[in-house]
Motif scaffolding. Structure first.
Motif, PDB file in Angstrom:
ATOM      1  N   THR A 220       7.785   8.925  -3.932  1.00 21.79           N
ATOM      2  CA  THR A 220       8.380   7.876  -3.094  1.00 21.79           C
ATOM      3  C   THR A 220       7.340   7.386  -2.101  1.00 21.79           C
ATOM      4  O   THR A 220       7.093   6.174  -1.967  1.00 21.79           O
ATOM      5  CB  THR A 220       9.614   8.408  -2.349  1.00 21.79           C
ATOM      6  N   GLY A 221       6.734   8.326  -1.374  1.00 26.28           N
ATOM      7  CA  GLY A 221       5.670   7.943  -0.459  1.00 26.28           C
ATOM      8  C   GLY A 221       4.452   7.414  -1.191  1.00 26.28           C
ATOM      9  O   GLY A 221       3.773   6.493  -0.726  1.00 26.28           O
ATOM     10  N   GLY A 222       4.163   7.984  -2.370  1.00 26.39           N
ATOM     11  CA  GLY A 222       2.977   7.603  -3.116  1.00 26.39           C
ATOM     12  C   GLY A 222       3.002   6.167  -3.598  1.00 26.39           C
ATOM     13  O   GLY A 222       1.999   5.455  -3.494  1.00 26.39           O
ATOM     14  N   PHE A 223       4.141   5.718  -4.115  1.00 22.24           N
ATOM     15  CA  PHE A 223       4.189   4.336  -4.600  1.00 22.24           C
ATOM     16  C   PHE A 223       4.346   3.339  -3.458  1.00 22.24           C
ATOM     17  O   PHE A 223       3.915   2.187  -3.578  1.00 22.24           O
ATOM     18  CB  PHE A 223       5.273   4.178  -5.657  1.00 22.24           C
ATOM     19  N   ALA A 224       4.953   3.776  -2.342  1.00 23.83           N
ATOM     20  CA  ALA A 224       4.920   2.921  -1.158  1.00 23.83           C
ATOM     21  C   ALA A 224       3.474   2.717  -0.717  1.00 23.83           C
ATOM     22  O   ALA A 224       3.053   1.606  -0.363  1.00 23.83           O
ATOM     23  CB  ALA A 224       5.748   3.545  -0.033  1.00 23.83           C
ATOM     24  N   MET A 225       2.691   3.794  -0.776  1.00 20.86           N
ATOM     25  CA  MET A 225       1.283   3.727  -0.407  1.00 20.86           C
ATOM     26  C   MET A 225       0.455   2.984  -1.449  1.00 20.86           C
ATOM     27  O   MET A 225      -0.550   2.340  -1.121  1.00 20.86           O
ATOM     28  CB  MET A 225       0.734   5.144  -0.232  1.00 20.86           C
ATOM     29  N   ALA A 226       0.884   3.041  -2.716  1.00 25.75           N
ATOM     30  CA  ALA A 226       0.126   2.378  -3.781  1.00 25.75           C
ATOM     31  C   ALA A 226       0.046   0.872  -3.552  1.00 25.75           C
ATOM     32  O   ALA A 226      -0.984   0.251  -3.836  1.00 25.75           O
ATOM     33  CB  ALA A 226       0.760   2.676  -5.134  1.00 25.75           C
ATOM     34  N   GLY A 227       1.136   0.284  -3.044  1.00 25.80           N
ATOM     35  CA  GLY A 227       1.094  -1.140  -2.724  1.00 25.80           C
ATOM     36  C   GLY A 227       0.043  -1.438  -1.683  1.00 25.80           C
ATOM     37  O   GLY A 227      -0.647  -2.470  -1.738  1.00 25.80           O
ATOM     38  N   PHE A 228      -0.119  -0.519  -0.720  1.00 25.62           N
ATOM     39  CA  PHE A 228      -1.155  -0.695   0.304  1.00 25.62           C
ATOM     40  C   PHE A 228      -2.542  -0.560  -0.309  1.00 25.62           C
ATOM     41  O   PHE A 228      -3.475  -1.265   0.085  1.00 25.62           O
ATOM     42  CB  PHE A 228      -0.951   0.330   1.425  1.00 25.62           C
ATOM     43  N   PHE A 229      -2.708   0.340  -1.283  1.00 30.20           N
ATOM     44  CA  PHE A 229      -4.002   0.483  -1.944  1.00 30.20           C
ATOM     45  C   PHE A 229      -4.395  -0.817  -2.659  1.00 30.20           C
ATOM     46  O   PHE A 229      -5.552  -1.217  -2.647  1.00 30.20           O
ATOM     47  CB  PHE A 229      -3.942   1.614  -2.968  1.00 30.20           C
ATOM     48  N   VAL A 230      -3.415  -1.455  -3.292  1.00 31.43           N
ATOM     49  CA  VAL A 230      -3.678  -2.741  -3.943  1.00 31.43           C
ATOM     50  C   VAL A 230      -4.148  -3.765  -2.911  1.00 31.43           C
ATOM     51  O   VAL A 230      -5.095  -4.523  -3.144  1.00 31.43           O
ATOM     52  CB  VAL A 230      -2.418  -3.231  -4.674  1.00 31.43           C
ATOM     53  N   TYR A 231      -3.490  -3.757  -1.765  1.00 32.65           N
ATOM     54  CA  TYR A 231      -3.881  -4.652  -0.671  1.00 32.65           C
ATOM     55  C   TYR A 231      -5.293  -4.333  -0.197  1.00 32.65           C
ATOM     56  O   TYR A 231      -6.108  -5.240   0.042  1.00 32.65           O
ATOM     57  CB  TYR A 231      -2.878  -4.507   0.471  1.00 32.65           C
ATOM     58  N   LEU A 232      -5.620  -3.048  -0.076  1.00 34.03           N
ATOM     59  CA  LEU A 232      -6.958  -2.633   0.337  1.00 34.03           C
ATOM     60  C   LEU A 232      -8.031  -3.182  -0.596  1.00 34.03           C
ATOM     61  O   LEU A 232      -9.056  -3.700  -0.147  1.00 34.03           O
ATOM     62  CB  LEU A 232      -7.055  -1.100   0.327  1.00 34.03           C
ATOM     63  N   ALA A 233      -7.804  -3.038  -1.885  1.00 21.13           N
ATOM     64  CA  ALA A 233      -8.826  -3.396  -2.866  1.00 21.13           C
ATOM     65  C   ALA A 233      -9.007  -4.895  -3.013  1.00 21.13           C
ATOM     66  O   ALA A 233     -10.091  -5.355  -3.397  1.00 21.13           O
ATOM     67  CB  ALA A 233      -8.479  -2.786  -4.218  1.00 21.13           C
ATOM     68  N   ASN A 234      -7.972  -5.670  -2.718  1.00 27.61           N
ATOM     69  CA  ASN A 234      -8.010  -7.102  -3.026  1.00 27.61           C
ATOM     70  C   ASN A 234      -7.980  -8.026  -1.822  1.00 27.61           C
ATOM     71  O   ASN A 234      -8.350  -9.197  -1.936  1.00 27.61           O
ATOM     72  CB  ASN A 234      -6.823  -7.458  -3.932  1.00 27.61           C
ATOM     73  N   SER A 235      -7.542  -7.545  -0.672  1.00 29.05           N
ATOM     74  CA  SER A 235      -7.288  -8.454   0.449  1.00 29.05           C
ATOM     75  C   SER A 235      -8.542  -9.127   0.973  1.00 29.05           C
ATOM     76  O   SER A 235      -8.492 -10.283   1.406  1.00 29.05           O
ATOM     77  CB  SER A 235      -6.579  -7.713   1.585  1.00 29.05           C
ATOM     78  N   SER A 236      -9.696  -8.426   0.957  1.00 30.53           N
ATOM     79  CA  SER A 236     -10.899  -9.078   1.481  1.00 30.53           C
ATOM     80  C   SER A 236     -11.301 -10.260   0.608  1.00 30.53           C
ATOM     81  O   SER A 236     -11.716 -11.314   1.120  1.00 30.53           O
ATOM     82  CB  SER A 236     -12.049  -8.068   1.582  1.00 30.53           C
TER      83      SER A 236
END
Length: 409
Positions: A220-236
């Motif tokens: 539950t926490g992991g996939f909530a965090m996974a969305g943030f990882f996607v943001y980390l990798a692509n947002s810049s």
């Protein structure tokens, strides 16, 4: 007790130690385009240097978690910080993208100690809403990384180039070791270390992997965090290349969203006492999935305004601040005897989920917002589904546990 100076001092020390590794991620983000240009590497190759860091961060936690159960919390922390510092110096001297990627992997292994062990220290000392408060305070201190690190990285890049980022994180690791030497007492009792040394680490991890309730909370926490990882990798790339923000402005936007996460996480203690930790996590995960669904619909329909991305993700970040620390506390609640291993496996599985999500989204990345938003939304939806499956039977608020060794710890 939960408002004592010692409680806040412990949160400060653990938060800063936890932030050393993420500092190497967040300070690095504004440098990604510059690294690609300097080393003649494309977006995929540069993103690989971020992906391997997460892979190593996931794998390394399994090692350091078991070591911390057997030898105490502090010795593996020292070893991890030293490895991180040495690899950071190597990254600063790298002359090609392949060397940089390899050294980033080693750097991630060292950073894993600072990710896994502080959670185990929290479980050594507290359970229930006191643990939720300490975990949230730890994350508030931890918030110095995503809020200030991109700004610090932008400034360092402007003044001395992207290599200065790695010199800076090497110094941060050395400062963490000095902080430990002066401010962090060992929390793993000798009897517990002896018991862990006589056990079988593989058997401990096997038992955890068979615990469906634990796994449900972890993911539950992991996939909530996974969305943030996607943001980390692509947002810049999305914000700098697509929307035209400067690295400094991007850093401010990134920091504002991070502030929402860490600010909302401070409500976990009082909201957990009033509603219960499980209903709190379940409700916040559901609301986050709804917000991310609205964002995906907007971009899928052809919308392309930056303000929509910033506002909706600000709200979603705040809701994730109620989900991730709370599910971590609940996952470790019944595993005090092997808190290091349970914390490590939690971190490993969550990093694996995030890395997998980043890799999948990377197949469709084109520099525009839609692939990134789709990956972020998918993470939020999976987290909400898991929250309802894992937490539907829990309704009572968790009572604070007395300070000191808990049952099973």
């Amino acid at each position: 007790m939960s408002s004592s100076p010692r409680f806040f001092r412990l949160a400060l020390v653990l938060g800063l130690l936890s932030a050393v590794g993420p500092f190497a991620i967040d300070m690095y983000l504004p440098a990604l385009p510059a690294i690609g240009a300097s080393l003649g590497a494309g977006i995929g190759a540069v993103q690989a240097s971020l992906t391997v860091f997460f892979v190593a961060l996931a794998a390394g936690q399994m090692v350091f978690g078991s070591l911390s159960d057997r030898f105490g919390r502090n010795p593996p922390l020292y070893a991890g910080l030293a490895l991180f510092a040495l690899a950071s110096v190597g990254c600063a001297l790298a002359t090609d993208i392949h060397t940089l990627v390899a050294l980033r992997f080693i750097q991630g292994l060292g950073a894993a100690a600072g990710m896994a062990i502080p959670r185990a220290v929290v479980r050594d000392l507290h359970t229930g809403t006191d643990a939720a408060r300490l975990m949230s305070l730890l994350m508030l201190v931890f918030s110095v990384s995503p809020i200030l690190a991109p700004l610090a990285g932008s400034l360092a890049i402007a003044l001395a180039g992207w290599r200065s980022v790695f010199w800076a994180v090497a110094v941060a690791a050395l400062a963490g070791m000095a902080l430990m030497a002066t401010s962090l007492a060992e929390t793993r009792q000798p009897a517990d270390r002896r018991a862990a040394a006589q056990g079988n680490a593989a058997a401990v991890y096997g038992a955890l992997l068979r615990d469906r309730h634990y796994l449900g909370l972890v993911f539950t926490g992991g996939f909530a965090m996974a969305g943030f990882f996607v943001y980390l990798a692509n947002s810049s790339f999305v914000m700098i290349d697509h929307y035209g923000l400067s690295p400094a402005t991007y850093s401010v936007a990134f920091g504002v969203n991070a502030a929402a996460f860490f600010g909302a996480s401070q409500l976990n203690g009082p909201l957990g006492e009033r509603f219960g930790l499980a209903p709190l996590a379940r409700g916040a995960a559901t609301a986050c999935a709804a917000v991310m669904g609205a964002m995906l619909l907007y971009y899928a329909a052809g919308g392309d305004r930056l303000v929509v991305l910033l506002v909706l993700y600000f709200i979603a970040s705040g809701l994730m601040g109620l989900v991730i620390p709370t599910t971590s506390v609940l996952a470790l609640e019944e595993h005090g005897a092997h808190a290091g291993a349970a914390s490590a496996l939690l971190g490993t599985l969550q990093m694996a989920a995030g890395t997998l999500m980043m890799a999948v989204v990377g197949l469709f990345t084109d520099g525009r917002p839609l692939p990134m938003v789709a990956g972020m939304a998918a993470g939020a939806w999976i987290a909400a589904a898991l929250a309802w499956g894992s937490l539907r039977h829990s309704a009572r608020p968790a009572a604070p546990a007395p300070r000191g060794r808990q049952s099973g710890a």
